[in-house]
Design a protein around this motif. Structure first.
Motif, PDB file in Angstrom:
ATOM      1  N   MET A   8      -1.043   7.318   1.630  1.00 17.92           N
ATOM      2  CA  MET A   8      -1.777   6.056   1.590  1.00 17.92           C
ATOM      3  C   MET A   8      -2.912   6.125   0.565  1.00 17.92           C
ATOM      4  SD  MET A   8      -3.696   4.295   4.801  1.00 17.92           S
ATOM      5  CE  MET A   8      -4.713   2.831   4.619  1.00 17.92           C
ATOM      6  N   PRO A   9      -3.017   5.134  -0.334  1.00 18.49           N
ATOM      7  CA  PRO A   9      -4.105   5.159  -1.327  1.00 18.49           C
ATOM      8  C   PRO A   9      -5.452   4.868  -0.695  1.00 18.49           C
ATOM      9  CG  PRO A   9      -2.855   3.115  -1.497  1.00 18.49           C
ATOM     10  CD  PRO A   9      -2.123   3.974  -0.506  1.00 18.49           C
ATOM     11  N   GLY A  10      -6.511   5.372  -1.311  1.00 17.04           N
ATOM     12  CA  GLY A  10      -7.866   5.098  -0.837  1.00 17.04           C
ATOM     13  C   GLY A  10      -8.411   3.808  -1.410  1.00 17.04           C
ATOM     14  N   SER A  11      -9.668   3.537  -1.143  1.00 12.69           N
ATOM     15  CA  SER A  11     -10.317   2.304  -1.579  1.00 12.69           C
ATOM     16  C   SER A  11     -11.116   2.537  -2.854  1.00 12.69           C
ATOM     17  CB  SER A  11     -11.248   1.779  -0.485  1.00 12.69           C
ATOM     18  OG  SER A  11     -12.083   0.761  -0.994  1.00 12.69           O
ATOM     19  N   GLY A  12     -10.777   1.801  -3.910  1.00  9.26           N
ATOM     20  CA  GLY A  12     -11.544   1.880  -5.152  1.00  9.26           C
ATOM     21  C   GLY A  12     -12.949   1.333  -5.002  1.00  9.26           C
ATOM     22  N   ILE A  13     -13.137   0.440  -4.039  1.00  7.13           N
ATOM     23  CA  ILE A  13     -14.471  -0.107  -3.774  1.00  7.13           C
ATOM     24  C   ILE A  13     -15.366   0.993  -3.202  1.00  7.13           C
ATOM     25  CG2 ILE A  13     -15.784  -1.884  -2.569  1.00  7.13           C
ATOM     26  CD1 ILE A  13     -13.106  -3.399  -2.258  1.00  7.13           C
ATOM     27  N   ARG A  14     -14.831   1.726  -2.243  1.00  5.80           N
ATOM     28  CA  ARG A  14     -15.610   2.791  -1.616  1.00  5.80           C
ATOM     29  C   ARG A  14     -15.969   3.882  -2.616  1.00  5.80           C
ATOM     30  NH1 ARG A  14     -18.657   2.494   2.996  1.00  5.80           N
ATOM     31  NH2 ARG A  14     -17.826   0.706   4.120  1.00  5.80           N
ATOM     32  N   ARG A  15     -15.029   4.207  -3.506  1.00  3.63           N
ATOM     33  CA  ARG A  15     -15.292   5.293  -4.455  1.00  3.63           C
ATOM     34  C   ARG A  15     -16.498   4.971  -5.333  1.00  3.63           C
ATOM     35  NH1 ARG A  15      -9.576   5.951  -4.337  1.00  3.63           N
ATOM     36  NH2 ARG A  15      -9.246   4.452  -6.017  1.00  3.63           N
ATOM     37  N   VAL A  16     -16.534   3.770  -5.887  1.00  3.14           N
ATOM     38  CA  VAL A  16     -17.644   3.436  -6.780  1.00  3.14           C
ATOM     39  C   VAL A  16     -18.933   3.255  -5.979  1.00  3.14           C
ATOM     40  CG1 VAL A  16     -17.357   0.915  -6.793  1.00  3.14           C
ATOM     41  CG2 VAL A  16     -18.243   2.074  -8.820  1.00  3.14           C
ATOM     42  N   THR A  17     -18.824   2.748  -4.754  1.00  2.00           N
ATOM     43  CA  THR A  17     -20.017   2.546  -3.933  1.00  2.00           C
ATOM     44  C   THR A  17     -20.624   3.878  -3.508  1.00  2.00           C
ATOM     45  OG1 THR A  17     -19.129   0.435  -3.138  1.00  2.00           O
ATOM     46  CG2 THR A  17     -20.915   1.443  -1.862  1.00  2.00           C
ATOM     47  N   MET A 123      -3.371  -2.074   2.536  1.00  3.57           N
ATOM     48  CA  MET A 123      -3.640  -0.847   3.271  1.00  3.57           C
ATOM     49  C   MET A 123      -3.144  -0.946   4.715  1.00  3.57           C
ATOM     50  SD  MET A 123      -7.469   0.043   1.820  1.00  3.57           S
ATOM     51  CE  MET A 123      -7.690   1.532   2.795  1.00  3.57           C
ATOM     52  N   VAL A 124      -3.448  -2.053   5.389  1.00  2.49           N
ATOM     53  CA  VAL A 124      -3.003  -2.220   6.777  1.00  2.49           C
ATOM     54  C   VAL A 124      -1.482  -2.317   6.836  1.00  2.49           C
ATOM     55  CG1 VAL A 124      -3.092  -3.695   8.813  1.00  2.49           C
ATOM     56  CG2 VAL A 124      -5.170  -3.272   7.506  1.00  2.49           C
ATOM     57  N   THR A 125      -0.890  -3.038   5.887  1.00  2.00           N
ATOM     58  CA  THR A 125       0.570  -3.125   5.840  1.00  2.00           C
ATOM     59  C   THR A 125       1.172  -1.727   5.745  1.00  2.00           C
ATOM     60  OG1 THR A 125       0.417  -5.266   4.720  1.00  2.00           O
ATOM     61  CG2 THR A 125       2.517  -4.110   4.581  1.00  2.00           C
ATOM     62  N   HIS A 126       0.573  -0.889   4.907  1.00  2.00           N
ATOM     63  CA  HIS A 126       1.039   0.485   4.725  1.00  2.00           C
ATOM     64  C   HIS A 126       0.903   1.289   6.019  1.00  2.00           C
ATOM     65  CE1 HIS A 126       2.080   3.634   1.755  1.00  2.00           C
ATOM     66  NE2 HIS A 126       1.427   4.446   2.568  1.00  2.00           N
ATOM     67  N   VAL A 127      -0.229   1.159   6.694  1.00  2.00           N
ATOM     68  CA  VAL A 127      -0.455   1.877   7.948  1.00  2.00           C
ATOM     69  C   VAL A 127       0.620   1.543   8.981  1.00  2.00           C
ATOM     70  CG1 VAL A 127      -1.992   1.979   9.964  1.00  2.00           C
ATOM     71  CG2 VAL A 127      -2.926   2.241   7.676  1.00  2.00           C
ATOM     72  N   PRO A 343     -14.544  -2.495  -9.033  1.00  2.00           N
ATOM     73  CA  PRO A 343     -13.539  -2.667 -10.087  1.00  2.00           C
ATOM     74  C   PRO A 343     -12.398  -3.557  -9.615  1.00  2.00           C
ATOM     75  CG  PRO A 343     -13.360  -0.491  -9.092  1.00  2.00           C
ATOM     76  CD  PRO A 343     -14.600  -1.120  -8.511  1.00  2.00           C
ATOM     77  N   GLY A 344     -11.984  -4.474 -10.484  1.00  2.00           N
ATOM     78  CA  GLY A 344     -10.940  -5.413 -10.096  1.00  2.00           C
ATOM     79  C   GLY A 344      -9.629  -4.757  -9.743  1.00  2.00           C
ATOM     80  N   SER A 345      -9.346  -3.579 -10.315  1.00  2.00           N
ATOM     81  CA  SER A 345      -8.098  -2.892 -10.013  1.00  2.00           C
ATOM     82  C   SER A 345      -8.028  -2.437  -8.558  1.00  2.00           C
ATOM     83  CB  SER A 345      -7.929  -1.687 -10.943  1.00  2.00           C
ATOM     84  OG  SER A 345      -9.048  -0.820 -10.858  1.00  2.00           O
ATOM     85  N   ALA A 346      -9.179  -2.371  -7.864  1.00  2.00           N
ATOM     86  CA  ALA A 346      -9.176  -2.055  -6.433  1.00  2.00           C
ATOM     87  C   ALA A 346      -8.522  -3.162  -5.620  1.00  2.00           C
ATOM     88  CB  ALA A 346     -10.605  -1.827  -5.942  1.00  2.00           C
ATOM     89  N   PHE A 347      -8.345  -4.340  -6.214  1.00  2.00           N
ATOM     90  CA  PHE A 347      -7.767  -5.484  -5.520  1.00  2.00           C
ATOM     91  C   PHE A 347      -6.339  -5.772  -5.977  1.00  2.00           C
ATOM     92  CE2 PHE A 347     -12.352  -5.912  -5.937  1.00  2.00           C
ATOM     93  CZ  PHE A 347     -12.730  -5.988  -4.608  1.00  2.00           C
ATOM     94  N   GLY A 348      -5.751  -4.811  -6.703  1.00  2.00           N
ATOM     95  CA  GLY A 348      -4.384  -4.959  -7.163  1.00  2.00           C
ATOM     96  C   GLY A 348      -4.294  -4.867  -8.673  1.00  2.00           C
ATOM     97  N   PRO A 349      -3.095  -4.621  -9.206  1.00  2.00           N
ATOM     98  CA  PRO A 349      -2.929  -4.525 -10.655  1.00  2.00           C
ATOM     99  C   PRO A 349      -3.389  -5.765 -11.400  1.00  2.00           C
ATOM    100  CG  PRO A 349      -0.972  -3.715  -9.520  1.00  2.00           C
ATOM    101  CD  PRO A 349      -1.844  -4.329  -8.486  1.00  2.00           C
ATOM    102  N   GLY A 350      -3.299  -6.936 -10.760  1.00  2.00           N
ATOM    103  CA  GLY A 350      -3.733  -8.171 -11.397  1.00  2.00           C
ATOM    104  C   GLY A 350      -5.233  -8.249 -11.612  1.00  2.00           C
TER     105      GLY A 350
END
Length: 391
Positions: A8-17, A123-127, A343-350
């Motif tokens: 499961m991937p982590g959160s890009g928001i948390r990493r920068v925060t 993330m929840v879908t993956h879980v 970073p916007g990439s934390a919300f998907g490739p788009g």
């Protein structure tokens, strides 16, 4: 460890925060944490519950008075008639999302999630061993869902269409025609709709349109939360509104996950709903002011932005600054300039090349933080290009 959790991937928001939290003097504009106190009468209701030792289990769905108050609010604010037994109190919007997908997914089922969209959706879908299928929201279309493009992605395992209005991270608000069209699309393909409406209290010059308004056959499940509306993020109170068909199984499913939400927080939420709403109105004015302030600062820096019609975030285009790796650029922005943007990439490739700016931060933090963004070259202004500024 289960393989689907290990991968499961982590959160890009948390990493920068977290990087910002460990950087002295860094300004954090990456989290949606309200910079205002919880209303006093809400705190008092929680304290009163503790003082009278009202700390026992409640019914799985929540205290009856709170469920009834939530049903009244949906009727008076949005014209949606919901009996209290269809309203279930949850441990914040996060558990409401987890519960909604628990109720609707088999392992291997697909969930259509917005891209860019709230990072917890996939993330929840993956879980739950589902498969998130992103549907792209494009700058050329103002990041509004395209029903025809979504329909082309529906396959034999598609189970849920996930909507979010007002949007985190985009600040978009879906109008009546778009919402009605998406509910109709779900009806034609026999999909559930999970509608995240956690920011419904904050729209600017446009109405909030609930998906349940167009639900004629019981396929819409709606998420709400007290976290941002009443500055109650740590109290963890939300709500899930379900169709009649799911009600008979709700108690057993809720029992298996959290049993019930803690009772003092539920009484605090009840006081929030039944007490004065001036703090909510003040919060909406504050976020609008912060939006306008942030857009002025971005204009001065030559950074385009998407007009925010709701929510507590501003979506900004930094492709001319970050190249093709906005996450790395956001990390350098923290270490070299002392400001954290999601970073916007934390919300998907788009979201590559974009950033999310939290309007919940204080005005001075916005001034200082956005003032630290390096200017670089100005964004190109090519007519007809997907890089055309949206402001």
């Amino acid at each position: 460890m289960a393989s689907h959790i290990a991968s499961m991937p982590g959160s890009g928001i948390r990493r920068v925060t977290e990087l910002a939290w460990s950087t002295p003097g860094a300004v954090v504009l990456s989290l949606g944490e309200p910079d205002m106190p919880t209303p006093r009468h809400v705190l008092d209701a929680a304290v009163d519950a503790l003082d009278r030792d009202d700390t026992r289990y409640t019914p799985n769905g929540g205290i009856p008075a709170l469920r009834a108050a939530l049903a009244r609010r949906l009727r008076t604010a949005h014209g949606v008639e919901v009996p209290p037994e269809r309203v279930w109190v949850t441990a914040g919007g996060a558990q409401a999302l987890h519960l909604a997908l628990t109720l609707t997914l088999h392992a291997g089922d697909e969930v259509l999630v917005p891209d860019p969209g709230y990072s917890t959706f996939p993330m929840v879908t993956h879980v739950l061993q589902g498969v998130p299928v992103p549907y792209r929201l494009l700058p050329a279309h103002g990041f509004v869902p395209d029903p025809e493009a979504i329909e082309a992605q529906i396959g034999p395992r598609t189970r849920v269409l996930l909507l979010n209005s007002p949007s985190n991270p985009l600040g978009t608000v879906l109008d009546e025609a778009v919402v009605a069209g998406l509910v109709d699309l779900a009806r034609r393909h026999d999909l559930w709709i999970v509608s995240d409406e956690c920011y419904e209290a904050f729209t600017y010059d446009v109405p909030h349109v609930p998906a349940a308004r167009f639900d004629t056959d019981g396929r819409v499940i709606t998420l709400h939360t007290f976290s941002k509306t009443y500055a109650m993020t740590g109290m963890r109170v939300g709500a899930l509104v379900v169709p009649d068909a799911l009600v008979p199984r709700m108690a057993a499913v809720q029992e298996s996950i959290v049993s019930c939400v803690n009772s003092p927080a539920q009484y605090a939420a009840l006081a929030a709903l039944e007490g004065p709403q001036d703090t909510v109105e003040e919060a909406a004015r504050t976020y609008r002011h912060h939006r306008d302030l942030a857009t002025e600062l971005l204009d001065a820096a030559g950074i385009p932005w998407l007009p925010a019609r709701g929510g507590i975030y501003l979506w900004a285009d930094v492709r001319h600054l970050c190249g093709d790796d906005v996450e790395a650029w956001a990390a350098r922005l923290v270490t070299d300039h002392g400001v954290a943007l999601a970073p916007g990439s934390a919300f998907g490739p788009g979201g590559e090349g974009w950033v999310r700016i939290s309007l919940a931060a204080g005005a001075e933090d916005l001034r200082v933080g956005l003032g630290r963004i390096p200017r670089g070259r100005r964004a190109p202004h090519h007519r007809g290009s997907d890089r055309e500024p949206l402001c």
